[in-house]
Design an enzyme around this catalytic site. Structure first.
Site, PDB file in Angstrom:
ATOM      1  N   CYS A 172      -0.500   4.262   2.302  1.00 11.99           N
ATOM      2  CA  CYS A 172      -0.837   4.299   3.650  1.00 11.99           C
ATOM      3  C   CYS A 172      -0.246   2.735   4.070  1.00 11.99           C
ATOM      4  O   CYS A 172       0.955   2.585   4.095  1.00 11.99           O
ATOM      5  CB  CYS A 172      -2.213   4.635   4.127  1.00 11.99           C
ATOM      6  SG  CYS A 172      -3.392   3.808   3.176  1.00 11.99           S
ATOM      7  N   SER A 173      -1.217   2.017   4.547  1.00  9.92           N
ATOM      8  CA  SER A 173      -0.752   0.767   5.375  1.00  9.92           C
ATOM      9  C   SER A 173      -1.888  -0.306   4.959  1.00  9.92           C
ATOM     10  O   SER A 173      -2.016  -1.170   5.806  1.00  9.92           O
ATOM     11  CB  SER A 173      -0.565   0.758   6.611  1.00  9.92           C
ATOM     12  OG  SER A 173      -1.425   1.451   7.322  1.00  9.92           O
ATOM     13  N   CYS A 174      -2.681  -0.283   4.029  1.00  4.97           N
ATOM     14  CA  CYS A 174      -3.634  -1.285   3.833  1.00  4.97           C
ATOM     15  C   CYS A 174      -3.323  -2.611   3.634  1.00  4.97           C
ATOM     16  O   CYS A 174      -2.247  -2.881   3.164  1.00  4.97           O
ATOM     17  CB  CYS A 174      -4.692  -0.906   2.503  1.00  4.97           C
ATOM     18  SG  CYS A 174      -5.238   0.932   2.377  1.00  4.97           S
ATOM     19  N   CYS A 234       0.898  -1.076  -0.214  1.00  7.08           N
ATOM     20  CA  CYS A 234       0.203  -0.102   0.018  1.00  7.08           C
ATOM     21  C   CYS A 234       1.005   1.132   0.065  1.00  7.08           C
ATOM     22  O   CYS A 234       1.360   1.606   0.994  1.00  7.08           O
ATOM     23  CB  CYS A 234      -1.000  -0.167   1.186  1.00  7.08           C
ATOM     24  SG  CYS A 234      -1.913   1.283   1.355  1.00  7.08           S
TER      25      CYS A 234
END
Lengths: 210, 110, 112
Positions: free
Chosen positions: A113-115, A110
């Site tokens: 962000c940090s999906c 991702c």
């Protein structure tokens, strides 16, 4: 501590809490005082999070390896197939399972962000959320894989999936050679979080002599 | 599985997907002030639709400002060769990116 | 020098393809407050008091300096504060007073 109808306070460990912990505690207490959230909801959600980890993804992978019908359903609708195994999704995300083959090796990232497929893998490792992985996985995936000790043959396509919407990804690693008659539990024990992110593969096995 | 509407049926604006798998489309080149969910590295790039994501969903860029209901449109999983994204890409020519893009960010390729 | 509009048009979290270091395979067990912070985000999203996309935008809006210096969950909690103020769910004064109260309570408990 302020109590609402459920009287168990959320405990805080010894040692002076830092600025941000104080902020978190204060915010949570204010929101509870205003009736916008309940302490029990936070406690429950911590339990939800604690119940999720790579062992769930490993079960899904093991079943896909041993059951071709399940594998087909998993590739058609990842979330529904996980739910078949009793892995509920606590949010609105969908899941696409990316099948590694002899021709394609998948990797997930991702960049914005940090999906991450939290309902089925738990929380992501720090490195997944930080700049080096996020910046480089889409630009030089083979070099990134190399840093994890993974070399993919030049005649295999490396396919990088960057999550930006409400879908999450899980890599279905190639079933290693030498596991032909293994049980689902034995198969699951081979499946690592890093293989389901796609930074590692699972090595061929020699059948253990009992 | 979605089927084609009957000839007499008129769908609502935004209801039917504009694109289908195999279509070549272009990711728009606009530059919003502040928040966006389409990374810079794919802006203006040509891509091929791999899948129409169902069900339709809210525009996540509007959700970012608190919009929790309203018109839903499709996201698409699109494919872009890494050689198109990075000049001098040193990996295999077949290496590719897959990414989801909202319908309002995609244009017909001329 | 890059034109200032690049700061406006290029979000600090939009880093796909930028030059970066070797991956440091670090990981850490979440501190209890971090886990509570994550749980709070999920609960606020369930209620649509503060949805997940708003959280992402709120973190971006902290700007590159704060993003660079605050840790992952520190960024979340500060972003939540800003968004809740914007929505007039909390006021800065309320939060500041409650933070003082929480800090004082811990100091008393530590002495006990």
């Amino acid at each position: 501590m302020t109590h609402t109808n459920d009287h168990t306070p959320i405990t805080v460990p010894d040692g002076a809490p830092g600025y941000y912990e104080v902020m978190e505690t204060a915010m949570r207490e204010l929101l509870a005082e205003k009736g916008l959230i309940q302490p029990a909801e936070i406690r429950r959600q911590i339990e939800v999070l604690d119940s999720r980890g790579p062992q769930l993804g490993a079960k899904v992978v093991a079943r896909a390896w041993s059951d071709p019908g399940f594998r087909e359903r998993l590739l058609a609708n990842g979330r529904a197939a996980c739910e078949e195994l009793g892995i509920s999704f606590y949010d609105d995300t969908g899941l696409i399972v990316l099948e590694n083959t002899e021709q394609v090796h998948n990797l997930i990232v991702c960049t914005l962000c940090s999906c991450y497929p939290r309902p089925v893998l738990g929380l992501p490792p720090d490195w997944y959320k930080q700049k080096p992985y996020r910046a480089r996985a889409v630009k030089e995936p083979r070099s990134v894989l190399g840093e994890f000790g993974t070399i993919i043959s030049p005649d295999v396509e490396v396919r990088v999936s960057d999550s930006t919407s409400q879908l999450r990804y899980l890599v279905l690693p190639l079933r290693p050679v030498g596991t032909e008659d293994w049980s689902d539990d034995e198969l699951a024990s081979l499946v690592t979080r890093d293989a389901m992110i796609g930074v590692c593969t699972i090595e061929a096995q020699e059948r253990k002599v009992q | 599985m979605k089927t084609t509407p009957l000839p007499a049926i008129v769908s609502a604006a935004g209801e039917a997907p504009l694109f289908k798998p195999g279509d070549t489309v272009i990711i728009s080149s606009r530059f919003p002030v502040g928040h966006y969910r389409v990374p810079r590295y794919i802006r203006g790039k040509k891509c091929v639709i791999e899948a129409v994501i169902e069900p339709r969903a809210l525009n996540n860029e509007e959700e970012g400002f608190g919009r929790n209901a309203g018109q839903r449109r499709h996201y698409y999983r699109v494919a872009i060769p890494l050689t198109d994204l990075w000049p001098g890409y040193a990996g295999a020519a077949a290496d590719g990116l897959r990414i989801e893009v909202y319908e309002t960010w995609l244009e017909v390729a001329k | 020098m890059t034109p200032s509009e690049e700061l406006v048009r290029h979000l600090p979290n939009d880093i796909g393809g930028l030059p970066a270091d070797r991956i440091d395979c670090m990981d850490h067990e979440l501190l209890p407050w971090e886990k509570r912070c994550h749980a709070l985000a999920d609960v606020l999203d369930y209620h649509k008091i503060l949805n997940t996309e708003e959280k992402r935008r709120g973190v971006e809006a902290l700007g590159s300096e704060m993003i660079g210096r605050l840790s992952y969950y520190e960024r979340w909690i500060v972003a939540f504060a800003n968004i809740l103020f914007q929505k007039q769910i909390l006021t800065p004064e309320e939060l500041a007073l409650k933070m003082d109260e929480v800090a004082a309570r811990h100091a008393r408990e530590a002495e006990a």
